[in-house]
Design an enzyme around this catalytic site. Structure first.
Site, mmCIF file in Angstrom:
data_model
loop_
_atom_site.group_PDB
_atom_site.id
_atom_site.type_symbol
_atom_site.label_atom_id
_atom_site.label_comp_id
_atom_site.label_asym_id
_atom_site.label_seq_id
_atom_site.Cartn_x
_atom_site.Cartn_y
_atom_site.Cartn_z
ATOM 1 N N ASP A 300 123.355 76.383 18.144
ATOM 2 C CA ASP A 300 122.391 76.576 17.059
ATOM 3 C C ASP A 300 123.001 77.614 16.121
ATOM 4 O O ASP A 300 122.520 78.743 16.024
ATOM 5 C CB ASP A 300 121.050 77.055 17.623
ATOM 6 C CG ASP A 300 119.952 77.033 16.573
ATOM 7 O OD1 ASP A 300 119.613 75.946 16.092
ATOM 8 O OD2 ASP A 300 119.443 78.115 16.213
ATOM 9 N N CYS A 356 118.144 74.915 11.386
ATOM 10 C CA CYS A 356 116.845 75.020 10.714
ATOM 11 C C CYS A 356 117.059 74.751 9.224
ATOM 12 O O CYS A 356 116.511 75.421 8.365
ATOM 13 C CB CYS A 356 116.191 76.377 10.961
ATOM 14 S SG CYS A 356 117.235 77.793 10.580
#
Length: 467
Positions: A300, A356
């Site tokens: 991530d 994101c």
């Protein structure tokens, strides 16, 4: 006065774009975090008005020896005009502000008249409407208690299990992610005993997708998993819980300040199977005896953050710039590098890559490039089928951006529409018949030895026949 210096330093870091409001506040010492966060957030709400008042009153020009920056002036003037005054001893900096108090209040009143407002609240910057559609998500830390115990705890406190938007006390059990509760957006948990003790983790639903899709081995003492970019620790603690706090979870974080936050988070969440490592994942040798055994890797990495629509982002709205294509391309190159490096670990069977971001440059394009890489081809990586990647989630990848039929394997979230922040998840798996390089070498050696043995047997038979 140190309190105000700390708050102004947060504003300095925001100006330097070192991270999101939430991310930077998370790096503050926990004993002062709540107080400093409240001042920073309230100052940002009134920043436009405060800046005008400071400029018109000529405060910085006349007090430049005492008040050395605009951000320091902002937090001090905020408390002078909108709070109960400066909460500090009667020193030279406080006196510098108080000398201008009457002028500051007069200028504030003129601005209110000019804007046609009667109350101070009408001057505050209002939030992003999309944020109001996102429930307050609470992940149950199953390392410390169960979802059943959590539901019982909150119902006893007056909450009702009939949906987060049914009432201010409404909440629900999430339908996609186990051990996730959704509360009304207005509910605050900072003073909740379960939050303070680490029993609950405040984590957006979409952020929970990464660890859930990776689905690491559970209750396996021999399991080895890697979280490549771990801080602040929400996803790491989720992985730890999914593993049943068994096996070994290596959590890498290269930033020293964020590494400290990570360690605090892991301690609070009672993650006993995690080894936090202050290092850049890209510098880790895949053949290292400890890390080469990893079968699952979570990636991530840093991204544009364009999908985040939390309850604080709107405070920087006037400063948000159009994301430059050049910056996106640099981020994408870094993200691709992370995936390719993860693919080099000899035992890895599953890699989850998430962002994101809402930009295809960081999402579908990176995944497509990773699939075409030498690392993916030589080690037989492909995308996991939809059935293994949140199959009931309706919003999938953008087919037009993938250029292949793999978009259905990808997951996307759109802020304001899916009840989450913007998010993207992909899952790479290794072909079942593929083996790691050491295993292939052993296989080839066994085959070679077998052929040699057969030749020897045939030679013996010929000699026996000849005699």
């Amino acid at each position: 006065m140190n309190f105000y210096f700390e708050a102004s330093e947060v504003l300095n870091r925001l100006d330097a774009k070192e991270g999101s409001i939430k991310g930077i506040l998370a790096t503050l010492p926990e004993n002062n975090r709540a107080r400093t966060a409240a001042l920073v957030i309230e100052t940002l709400k009134y920043k436009s008005v405060l800046s005008d008042v400071i400029q018109i009153s000529k405060l910085l020009a006349e007090e430049k020896k005492k008040i050395t920056s605009l951000n320091l002036a902002l937090v001090l003037v905020h408390d002078t005009l909108f709070s109960n005054g400066i909460q500090a001893g009667d020193g030279p900096i406080k006196q510098a502000i108080l000398r201008h108090k009457t002028r500051l209040k007069s200028e504030l009143q003129r601005i209110k008249i000019k804007r046609g407002v009667k109350s101070d609240l009408e001057l505050a910057q209002t939030g992003d409407d999309r944020a109001a559609k996102i429930p307050r998500y609470v992940r149950i830390n199953t390392s410390l208690w169960s979802t059943e115990e959590a539901v019982q705890f909150y119902t006893k406190r007056g909450f009702q299990l009939h949906g987060p938007f049914a009432s201010s006390k409404g909440f629900a059990i999430d339908e996609h992610i186990p051990n996730l509760l959704a509360f009304n957006p207005a509910v605050q948990f900072r003073d909740d005993p379960s939050y303070k003790s680490g029993k609950i983790i405040l984590q957006d639903k979409a952020s929970c997708f990464s660890a859930y899709v990776l689905s690491p081995p559970c209750n396996d003492p021999k399991a080895v998993v890697i979280d490549a970019t771990a801080a602040p620790g929400n996803k790491t603690s989720h992985l730890s819980a999914l593993m049943g706090n068994e096996g070994k979870l290596y959590a890498f974080e290269k930033d020293k300040r964020r590494f400290s936050t990570l360690k605090m988070m892991l301690s609070k969440a009672a993650c006993r199977n995690v080894e936090a490592i202050s290092a850049d994942f890209l510098t880790i040798d895949p053949s290292h005896p400890k890390f080469s055994l990893a079968t699952h890797i979570l990636l991530d990495p840093s991204c544009s953050g364009s999908g985040i629509v939390n309850r604080l982002d709107y405070l920087l709205e006037d400063e948000i710039e159009v994301v430059e294509e050049d910056r996106l391309n640099k981020l994408a190159a870094f993200q691709l590098m992370m995936i390719k490096h993860a693919m080099k670990f000899p035992s890895v069977q599953k890699i989850v890559y998430s962002t994101c971001s809402v930009h295809a440059t960081e999402n579908e394009h990176v995944v497509g490039s990773a699939l075409q890489s030498d690392e993916a081809k030589s080690r037989c990586f492909k995308l996991a089928p939809r059935g293994d990647v949140l199959p009931t989630w309706s919003r999938r990848g953008q087919a037009e951006e993938m250029g292949t039929g793999d978009a259905d394997s990808l997951v996307r979230c759109v802020p304001g529409e899916d009840g989450t922040n913007g998010f993207f998840v992909s899952c790479f798996i290794r072909e079942q018949d593929s083996t790691s390089p050491p295993e292939r070498s052993k296989k080839r050696k066994a085959e070679t030895d077998g052929v040699a043995l057969e030749k020897k047997k045939k030679k013996r038979k010929k000699r026996s026949s000849a005699s």
